[in-house]
Design a protein around this motif. Structure first.
Motif, PDB file in Angstrom:
ATOM      1  N   HIS A 194       0.820  -1.221   0.000  1.00  0.00           N
ATOM      2  CA  HIS A 194       0.000   0.000   0.000  1.00  0.00           C
ATOM      3  C   HIS A 194       0.857   1.275   0.000  1.00  0.00           C
ATOM      4  O   HIS A 194       0.474   2.296  -0.558  1.00  0.00           O
ATOM      5  CB  HIS A 194      -0.995   0.001   1.178  1.00  0.00           C
ATOM      6  CG  HIS A 194      -0.368   0.104   2.519  1.00  0.00           C
ATOM      7  ND1 HIS A 194       0.153  -0.960   3.193  1.00  0.00           N
ATOM      8  CD2 HIS A 194      -0.176   1.204   3.312  1.00  0.00           C
ATOM      9  CE1 HIS A 194       0.640  -0.547   4.361  1.00  0.00           C
ATOM     10  NE2 HIS A 194       0.452   0.758   4.449  1.00  0.00           N
ATOM     11  N   GLU A 195       2.068   1.206   0.596  1.00  0.00           N
ATOM     12  CA  GLU A 195       2.969   2.377   0.549  1.00  0.00           C
ATOM     13  C   GLU A 195       3.641   2.503  -0.804  1.00  0.00           C
ATOM     14  O   GLU A 195       3.862   3.600  -1.300  1.00  0.00           O
ATOM     15  CB  GLU A 195       4.026   2.257   1.653  1.00  0.00           C
ATOM     16  CG  GLU A 195       3.491   2.562   3.036  1.00  0.00           C
ATOM     17  CD  GLU A 195       4.576   2.567   4.089  1.00  0.00           C
ATOM     18  OE1 GLU A 195       5.778   2.704   3.724  1.00  0.00           O
ATOM     19  OE2 GLU A 195       4.242   2.439   5.260  1.00  0.00           O
ATOM     20  N   LYS A 224       1.441   4.222  -3.411  1.00  0.00           N
ATOM     21  CA  LYS A 224       1.296   5.669  -3.248  1.00  0.00           C
ATOM     22  C   LYS A 224       2.331   6.428  -4.075  1.00  0.00           C
ATOM     23  O   LYS A 224       2.101   7.536  -4.529  1.00  0.00           O
ATOM     24  CB  LYS A 224       1.449   6.073  -1.775  1.00  0.00           C
ATOM     25  CG  LYS A 224       0.303   5.651  -0.913  1.00  0.00           C
ATOM     26  CD  LYS A 224       0.576   6.102   0.528  1.00  0.00           C
ATOM     27  CE  LYS A 224      -0.431   5.550   1.481  1.00  0.00           C
ATOM     28  NZ  LYS A 224      -0.111   5.902   2.865  1.00  0.00           N
TER      29      LYS A 224
END
Length: 147
Positions: A142-143, A146
């Protein structure tokens, strides 16, 4: 002791005379007509148009070695002119704290990279050498999405 040129206003006779002081007023009399002579401006003042006109370009010991160009230049202005002709931007065109700000930014990026590397090594040790689990823990999906 300064040497001054003195001219007689009556007979136009010119003499070089040593005087004791540059600041004290001295009265010099002409040897031929005994009239008070007037002091002339020094010849250096008349030659001021030659200053910075390149007349000293061939003299040794003038100028400095430019690390940017890798050769000797005679002035900062000459160095900047050559740098501009080669497409470089002189340091003087940047803001006052540009280099300090760039250095601080690079140091912050390095510190962040070092912290991330240390987090990776800690996770490798945490999972007993399993690099896949350490990678998932260090850089979660999820990081990464980004960025």
């Amino acid at each position: 002791m300064p040497i001054n040129d003195w001219v007689c206003p009556l007979c136009n006779k010119c003499e070089e005379i040593f005087t004791r002081s540059r600041t004290s007023e001295v009265e010099v009399l002409c040897k031929s007509c005994h009239t008070v002579m007037t002091k002339q401006f020094p010849k250096v003042a008349k030659m001021s148009t030659l200053w910075n006109g390149g007349w000293n370009a061939g003299l040794e010991g003038q100028g400095f070695h430019s690390r940017s160009l890798g050769k000797k230049v005679h002035s900062q202005r000459e160095e900047e002119t050559i740098m501009r002709s080669k497409g470089f931007i002189p340091e003087s065109d940047f803001g006052k704290h540009f280099i300090d700000d760039q250095q601080a930014r690079l140091e912050a990026e390095k510190a962040a990279g070092d912290a991330e590397s240390q987090r990776w090594l800690d996770n490798v040790a945490k999972f007993d050498g399993n690099k896949e689990l350490a990678a998932v823990e260090t850089w979660p999906a999820h990081e990464m999405l980004k960025q």
